[in-house]
Design a protein around this motif. Structure first.
Motif, PDB file in Angstrom:
ATOM      1  N   LEU A   1      24.510 -35.186  -9.868  1.00 28.78           N
ATOM      2  CA  LEU A   1      23.741 -35.313  -8.767  1.00 28.78           C
ATOM      3  C   LEU A   1      23.895 -36.557  -7.796  1.00 28.78           C
ATOM      4  CD1 LEU A   1      20.286 -34.556 -10.871  1.00 28.78           C
ATOM      5  CD2 LEU A   1      21.818 -32.806  -9.590  1.00 28.78           C
ATOM      6  N   ASP A   2      24.489 -37.461  -8.214  1.00 24.68           N
ATOM      7  CA  ASP A   2      25.102 -38.499  -7.382  1.00 24.68           C
ATOM      8  C   ASP A   2      26.182 -38.201  -6.394  1.00 24.68           C
ATOM      9  OD1 ASP A   2      22.814 -40.234  -8.238  1.00 24.68           O
ATOM     10  OD2 ASP A   2      24.241 -40.751  -9.987  1.00 24.68           O
ATOM     11  N   TYR A   3      27.410 -37.918  -7.342  1.00 22.47           N
ATOM     12  CA  TYR A   3      28.536 -37.308  -6.772  1.00 22.47           C
ATOM     13  C   TYR A   3      29.527 -37.153  -7.993  1.00 22.47           C
ATOM     14  CZ  TYR A   3      29.005 -42.382  -7.782  1.00 22.47           C
ATOM     15  OH  TYR A   3      28.860 -43.602  -8.548  1.00 22.47           O
ATOM     16  N   GLU A   4      30.591 -36.119  -7.689  1.00 22.27           N
ATOM     17  CA  GLU A   4      31.563 -35.860  -8.615  1.00 22.27           C
ATOM     18  C   GLU A   4      32.424 -37.143  -8.985  1.00 22.27           C
ATOM     19  OE1 GLU A   4      33.523 -32.318  -8.516  1.00 22.27           O
ATOM     20  OE2 GLU A   4      32.184 -31.318  -7.316  1.00 22.27           O
ATOM     21  N   LEU A   5      32.607 -37.319 -10.448  1.00 16.61           N
ATOM     22  CA  LEU A   5      33.376 -38.485 -10.724  1.00 16.61           C
ATOM     23  C   LEU A   5      34.465 -37.801 -12.029  1.00 16.61           C
ATOM     24  CD1 LEU A   5      34.262 -41.297 -10.723  1.00 16.61           C
ATOM     25  CD2 LEU A   5      32.229 -41.603 -12.225  1.00 16.61           C
ATOM     26  N   PHE A   6      35.643 -38.426 -11.754  1.00 18.65           N
ATOM     27  CA  PHE A   6      36.674 -38.161 -13.065  1.00 18.65           C
ATOM     28  C   PHE A   6      37.689 -39.240 -12.911  1.00 18.65           C
ATOM     29  CE2 PHE A   6      40.122 -36.336 -15.429  1.00 18.65           C
ATOM     30  CZ  PHE A   6      39.474 -35.535 -16.473  1.00 18.65           C
ATOM     31  N   GLU A   7      37.395 -40.081 -13.792  1.00 24.08           N
ATOM     32  CA  GLU A   7      38.348 -41.295 -13.690  1.00 24.08           C
ATOM     33  C   GLU A   7      38.696 -41.647 -15.306  1.00 24.08           C
ATOM     34  OE1 GLU A   7      37.306 -45.680 -12.533  1.00 24.08           O
ATOM     35  OE2 GLU A   7      37.378 -44.396 -10.678  1.00 24.08           O
TER      36      GLU A   7
ATOM     37  N   TYR B   1      32.915 -39.215 -16.500  1.00 28.17           N
ATOM     38  CA  TYR B   1      33.069 -37.824 -15.923  1.00 28.17           C
ATOM     39  C   TYR B   1      31.776 -37.392 -15.816  1.00 28.17           C
ATOM     40  CZ  TYR B   1      31.208 -35.946 -20.317  1.00 28.17           C
ATOM     41  OH  TYR B   1      30.525 -35.660 -21.379  1.00 28.17           O
ATOM     42  N   ASN B   2      31.627 -36.053 -15.102  1.00 29.08           N
ATOM     43  CA  ASN B   2      30.335 -35.371 -15.084  1.00 29.08           C
ATOM     44  C   ASN B   2      30.358 -34.029 -14.942  1.00 29.08           C
ATOM     45  OD1 ASN B   2      31.041 -35.190 -12.347  1.00 29.08           O
ATOM     46  ND2 ASN B   2      29.723 -36.980 -11.628  1.00 29.08           N
ATOM     47  N   LYS B   3      29.318 -33.257 -14.739  1.00 27.39           N
ATOM     48  CA  LYS B   3      29.267 -31.682 -14.661  1.00 27.39           C
ATOM     49  C   LYS B   3      29.557 -31.132 -15.958  1.00 27.39           C
ATOM     50  CE  LYS B   3      30.608 -29.573 -11.074  1.00 27.39           C
ATOM     51  NZ  LYS B   3      31.412 -29.202  -9.815  1.00 27.39           N
ATOM     52  N   GLY B   4      29.208 -31.693 -17.200  1.00 26.32           N
ATOM     53  CA  GLY B   4      29.099 -31.154 -18.362  1.00 26.32           C
ATOM     54  C   GLY B   4      30.121 -31.405 -19.128  1.00 26.32           C
ATOM     55  N   VAL B   5      29.923 -31.514 -20.492  1.00 28.71           N
ATOM     56  CA  VAL B   5      31.121 -31.938 -21.384  1.00 28.71           C
ATOM     57  C   VAL B   5      32.051 -30.496 -21.308  1.00 28.71           C
ATOM     58  CG1 VAL B   5      29.752 -31.013 -23.497  1.00 28.71           C
ATOM     59  CG2 VAL B   5      31.596 -32.807 -23.612  1.00 28.71           C
ATOM     60  N   LEU B   6      31.783 -29.403 -21.378  1.00 28.52           N
ATOM     61  CA  LEU B   6      32.696 -28.178 -21.439  1.00 28.52           C
ATOM     62  C   LEU B   6      33.131 -28.069 -20.078  1.00 28.52           C
ATOM     63  CD1 LEU B   6      30.361 -25.302 -23.430  1.00 28.52           C
ATOM     64  CD2 LEU B   6      32.285 -26.921 -24.331  1.00 28.52           C
ATOM     65  N   ASN B   7      32.320 -28.315 -18.727  1.00 28.72           N
ATOM     66  CA  ASN B   7      32.863 -27.898 -17.677  1.00 28.72           C
ATOM     67  C   ASN B   7      33.993 -29.034 -17.402  1.00 28.72           C
ATOM     68  OD1 ASN B   7      33.116 -26.378 -15.040  1.00 28.72           O
ATOM     69  ND2 ASN B   7      31.928 -28.371 -14.301  1.00 28.72           N
ATOM     70  N   ASN B   8      33.755 -30.173 -17.060  1.00 30.89           N
ATOM     71  CA  ASN B   8      34.583 -31.238 -16.642  1.00 30.89           C
ATOM     72  C   ASN B   8      35.038 -31.937 -17.846  1.00 30.89           C
ATOM     73  OD1 ASN B   8      34.925 -30.500 -13.990  1.00 30.89           O
ATOM     74  ND2 ASN B   8      33.761 -32.055 -13.114  1.00 30.89           N
ATOM     75  N   GLY B   9      34.044 -32.242 -18.801  1.00 38.01           N
ATOM     76  CA  GLY B   9      34.454 -33.014 -19.959  1.00 38.01           C
ATOM     77  C   GLY B   9      35.494 -32.610 -20.949  1.00 38.01           C
TER      78      GLY B   9
END
Length: 243
Positions: A229-235, A168-176
């Motif tokens: 900063l590279d790309y969004e990822l949620f897997e 994941y990325n974009k923060g542990v609260l936001n996407n995490g």
């Protein structure tokens, strides 16, 4: 069967409240869009401190009552069954405390519930005391494919679970928080073994953290930080003995 008329109040008039669904013909992706798409719900009020945004939102969604804050809504003598909290995260704690005073049946809040664990516990306890259901919009819980996966795991179709890796990325609260909630849903309660490192790839006050977790029956779960900063990822990769 006739609609049951669940009266709804929206707090915050931004994109997740309804903006993303304006001029869209696909299935709804916002609170207002979902409520309008269901005959059982009636949006009878919306709230935002920005007068221009409030007026446009109420016009876009044909909402009769509009307020600058929850105190105004309380003095309107209107009853609300569901209150959706779609305001910025820093406003959630105060907004929910004010929403409790309106005595709805459900408060449905965008993630994260709060930035502080102690504040989240306080809100939960207050809602429990008043008999109010407090729910957070971790929408994968209602995804049929995720439910199917959970049933496959429970039936042993993946075999013994060897390990789980969540990216994941974009923060542990936001996407995490979505990832942690998904892991809780699929595997039960989690324990933190160690946090390895963190990066600030989106919000300065919400780092994306790499950590090792484990389930109650010792399944290792690797929470792995990517960089937004590279790309969004949620897997999520689940390694079982069968597949």
């Amino acid at each position: 069967m006739a609609p049951i008329n669940i009266k709804t109040l929206l707090v915050g008039c931004g994109n997740i409240a309804g903006g993303f669904d304006i001029n869209q013909n696909d299935l709804p992706t916002t609170h207002a869009g979902a409520y309008k798409n269901n005959d059982n719900f009636e949006i009878i009020g919306c709230i935002d401190p920005d007068e221009k945004k409030l007026s446009k939102f109420s016009e876009d969604w044909s909402i009769r009552h509009k307020f600058f804050n929850l105190n105004e809504a309380k003095h309107s003598n209107l009853d609300f069954d569901v209150i959706s909290i779609c305001s910025p995260t820093f406003s959630h704690f105060e907004n929910i405390i004010d929403a409790i005073k309106l005595k709805p049946k459900v408060i449905f809040c965008e993630k994260p519930l709060t930035k502080k664990y102690e504040d989240a516990v306080t809100l939960k306890n207050m809602c429990d005391k008043e008999g109010i259901i407090l729910a957070v919009n971790y929408n994968r819980r209602w995804d049929p494919e995720v439910e199917k996966l959970k049933n496959e795991i429970n039936r042993g179709e993946l075999g013994d679970i060897r390990s789980v890796i969540g990216y994941y990325n974009k923060g542990v609260l936001n996407n995490g928080s979505h990832m942690v909630d998904l892991l809780n849903y699929l595997f039960g309660s989690l324990k933190i073994v160690t946090a390895i490192n963190s990066i600030n790839d989106f919000f300065n006050d919400d780092p994306t953290i790499t950590a090792l977790l484990k389930t109650s029956n010792e399944i290792p779960i690797h929470l792995t930080a990517a960089n937004a900063l590279d790309y969004e990822l949620f897997e999520l990769d689940i390694i079982g003995s069968k597949k």
